[in-house]
Design a protein around this motif. Structure first.
Motif, mmCIF file in Angstrom:
data_model
loop_
_atom_site.group_PDB
_atom_site.id
_atom_site.type_symbol
_atom_site.label_atom_id
_atom_site.label_comp_id
_atom_site.label_asym_id
_atom_site.label_seq_id
_atom_site.Cartn_x
_atom_site.Cartn_y
_atom_site.Cartn_z
ATOM 1 N N GLN A 155 0.833 -1.199 0.000
ATOM 2 C CA GLN A 155 0.000 0.000 0.000
ATOM 3 C C GLN A 155 0.875 1.259 0.000
ATOM 4 O OE1 GLN A 155 -2.361 0.678 3.562
ATOM 5 N NE2 GLN A 155 -4.177 1.121 2.335
ATOM 6 N N GLY A 156 1.973 1.201 0.728
ATOM 7 C CA GLY A 156 2.864 2.350 0.802
ATOM 8 C C GLY A 156 3.560 2.669 -0.501
ATOM 9 N N LEU A 157 3.800 1.653 -1.346
ATOM 10 C CA LEU A 157 4.415 1.912 -2.655
ATOM 11 C C LEU A 157 3.554 2.875 -3.471
ATOM 12 C CD1 LEU A 157 5.593 -1.695 -3.619
ATOM 13 C CD2 LEU A 157 6.982 0.162 -2.702
ATOM 14 N N GLY A 158 2.252 2.634 -3.462
ATOM 15 C CA GLY A 158 1.355 3.540 -4.168
ATOM 16 C C GLY A 158 1.186 4.858 -3.448
ATOM 17 N N LEU A 159 1.164 4.818 -2.129
ATOM 18 C CA LEU A 159 0.997 6.033 -1.340
ATOM 19 C C LEU A 159 2.142 7.014 -1.585
ATOM 20 C CD1 LEU A 159 -0.623 7.508 0.864
ATOM 21 C CD2 LEU A 159 0.759 6.314 2.561
ATOM 22 N N GLY A 160 3.372 6.493 -1.701
ATOM 23 C CA GLY A 160 4.507 7.358 -1.989
ATOM 24 C C GLY A 160 4.347 8.092 -3.301
ATOM 25 N N GLY A 161 3.812 7.403 -4.307
ATOM 26 C CA GLY A 161 3.580 8.046 -5.589
ATOM 27 C C GLY A 161 2.509 9.118 -5.520
ATOM 28 N N VAL A 162 1.424 8.831 -4.829
ATOM 29 C CA VAL A 162 0.332 9.805 -4.719
ATOM 30 C C VAL A 162 0.815 11.072 -4.029
ATOM 31 C CG1 VAL A 162 -1.912 10.267 -3.663
ATOM 32 C CG2 VAL A 162 -1.495 8.069 -4.770
#
Length: 539
Positions: A155-162
């Motif tokens: 989940q954090g991989l996508g959160l970093g991008g957002v």
């Protein structure tokens, strides 16, 4: 006036007739005429900015994406004690459910930012939203704490991008001087996500027919909506150029940060500070980071351009962001635990008790953004924010299990004001001093160090809190219940022991904020030495 098609961002297009640094169309790259059926409204007469209608349409999808990111961070704040109790987790695992997301988001933020300088920002944002949604679904399906921690990392991989791309896209749409006019919308999204997150999370875990898994499922529809709206509304100029991704540098940065945070989190607990395992982890982390510096100095397209650190504002803002990250993430996480485990309130009540923090953050970020846009001055707001941040943490360091709740609320309001005045304005100061071609990397680097401070702070402060609780429980029971403080399922403990653990958590939380205040001193000193530069009026 530029052609309307110059605004359209698409990965399949040819060269757009306007570079990110030039103000007019080049004669040899004139954009083709737009068909009469094109729905894209024209740009403003100046040719440098989008119209208000275009900006609001693009912001609608961007705000939904930000709402998703904020909800994911706040919705589990008050639900975590219940989640860990059901999955039989411990205090150390409690912090790692949060740290796993921060770790993966932090480690990949510079990569997302650099990719934003090279490829379609819209496509990257949609990819990060998709990755985040996948991780959320997997978290909701977890059956053990280690599994939940692993899926939180996804989940954090996508959160970093957002998080990184949202700031980059806003900077690409709006000049630094204009950005404050729209900070009210950004502040509203932040407030809605921050206010509704703990409340919704608390209501979900307090509702028997829902259960804690819906804390993760509930953000998926919002993520899907953000994906679709961005696809229809976001139009940015895309410049085609030959690119080369620094995969070696990215790998070394991610590896070094991960090893460093693992060392900080487990040293002193799972293994002694002065042990072979500790030295191996620390040595490997330092080797990776030193290797990353050597690589970044030599490659043509570094993930983190080291030349950015020659700028005084960039360097000071980066260091200041570390202390801000500790206050942001540590404050919101441990104050929810204080209200539940230290004061015995339900998750829903804990969400309501954090409203002073959220409302003050919303009001100060919105008001300061508007005033900065109106006056063109930002240093005073940033300085006031750093002072308020430090003062709020110092006052929160005095709380215990018997502190009046209205007094805790006042301290939280002061902390929220500090975060609201500092968070956006630190990024604004950096973006105002950065060239267009480095905008993504510079923004992501500041976000990276802020997240690094948050991840490190949560890990270290969580370990300190766990040790303090165990020590206080052992002292109160004569050592007969030393391990009781490690359990987050207090309902299984005898009632007298429950009171002892509540008191231990309530009294130990003040030390956590005291250590955060020490980090805020660094933020205050850096802010004082940042030189104010007039805000640009062009993107």
């Amino acid at each position: 006036m530029r052609s309307r098609s110059a605004l359209r961002e698409t990965t399949g297009s040819t060269h757009v007739g306007r570079s990110t640094t030039a103000g007019a169309l080049a004669p040899s790259t004139k954009a083709p005429p737009v068909p009469p059926s094109s729905p894209e409204p024209p740009v403003s007469a100046g040719g440098d900015q989008m119209t208000r209608r275009q900006i609001l349409k693009a912001l609608s999808g961007l705000l939904l994406a930000l709402l998703v990111a904020i909800l994911s961070s706040t919705i589990v704040t008050n639900a975590l004690p219940t989640i860990l109790a059901e999955l039989h987790g411990t205090q150390s695992q409690y912090t790692w459910v949060v740290t796993a997301t921060l770790l993966s988001a932090t480690a990949t933020t510079p990569v997302w930012g650099k990719l934003a300088d090279l490829f379609s920002k819209k496509a990257l944002m949609q990819a990060s939203i998709s990755l985040f949604a996948l991780g959320s679904v997997l978290c909701g399906l977890a059956t053990s704490v280690p599994m939940l921690i692993g899926f939180r990392a996804v989940q954090g991989l996508g959160l970093g991008g957002v998080q990184a791309l949202a700031a980059v896209i806003i900077a690409a749409m709006l000049s630094p001087r204009e950005r404050g006019r729209y900070s009210g919308y950004l502040g509203a999204a932040f407030a809605v996500g921050t206010v509704s997150g703990p409340l919704v999370g608390g209501l979900i875990v307090d509702t028997p027919w829902l259960g804690w898994r819906w804390c993760f499922f509930v953000v998926v529809p919002v993520a899907v909506a953000a994906f679709l709206v961005l696809g229809r509304t976001l139009r940015l100029p895309l410049v085609r150029r030959e690119v080369g991704i620094d995969w070696l540098g990215a790998t070394l940065i991610v590896g070094g940060v991960c090893l460093l945070l693992v060392w900080v989190s487990f040293a002193g607990g799972a293994f002694p500070w002065l042990s072979t395992t500790s030295l191996l982890l620390l040595g490997a982390a330092l080797l990776c980071l030193m290797g990353a510096v050597l690589v970044e100095r030599r490659v043509p397209e570094p993930v983190v351009p080291l030349r950015l650190f020659r700028d005084r504002t960039f360097t000071l803002a980066t260091v200041a962001g570390i202390g801000l990250g500790i206050a942001m993430f540590g404050g919101s996480l441990f104050i929810g635990q204080y209200f539940q485990l230290g004061r015995g309130h339900s998750p829903t009540e804990a969400g309501l008790l954090t409203l002073p923090l959220v409302l003050s953050l919303f009001m100060t970020s919105t008001a300061s953004g508007w005033l900065i846009s109106h006056w063109g001055r930002w240093k005073g707001f940033l300085t006031a924010g750093a002072i308020s941040l430090f003062a709020g943490l110092c006052l929160l360091a005095t709380i215990d299990h018997a502190t009046p709740l209205w007094l805790v609320g006042g301290y939280l309001a002061l902390l929220g004001s500090g975060v609201g005045l500092s968070m956006q304005n630190l990024v604004l100061a950096v973006q105002n001093n950065t060239r267009a071609e480095d905008l993504g990397a510079a923004t992501a680097t500041v976000t990276f160090f802020r997240s690094l401070g948050g991840a490190t702070g949560v890990s270290v402060l969580g370990a300190v809190l766990s040790g303090q609780v165990a020590t206080r429980v052992a002292a109160a029971t004569g050592g007969t219940a030393a391990d009781a403080g490690a359990s987050l399922d207090l309902a299984t403990l005898p009632e007298p022991l429950q009171d002892v653990v509540h008191t231990a958590y309530g009294d130990a939380t003040g030390l956590v904020f005291g250590l955060s205040a020490a980090a805020a001193v660094v933020t205050l000193l850096c802010v004082l030495f940042i030189r104010e530069v007039p805000l640009r009026t062009t993107v």
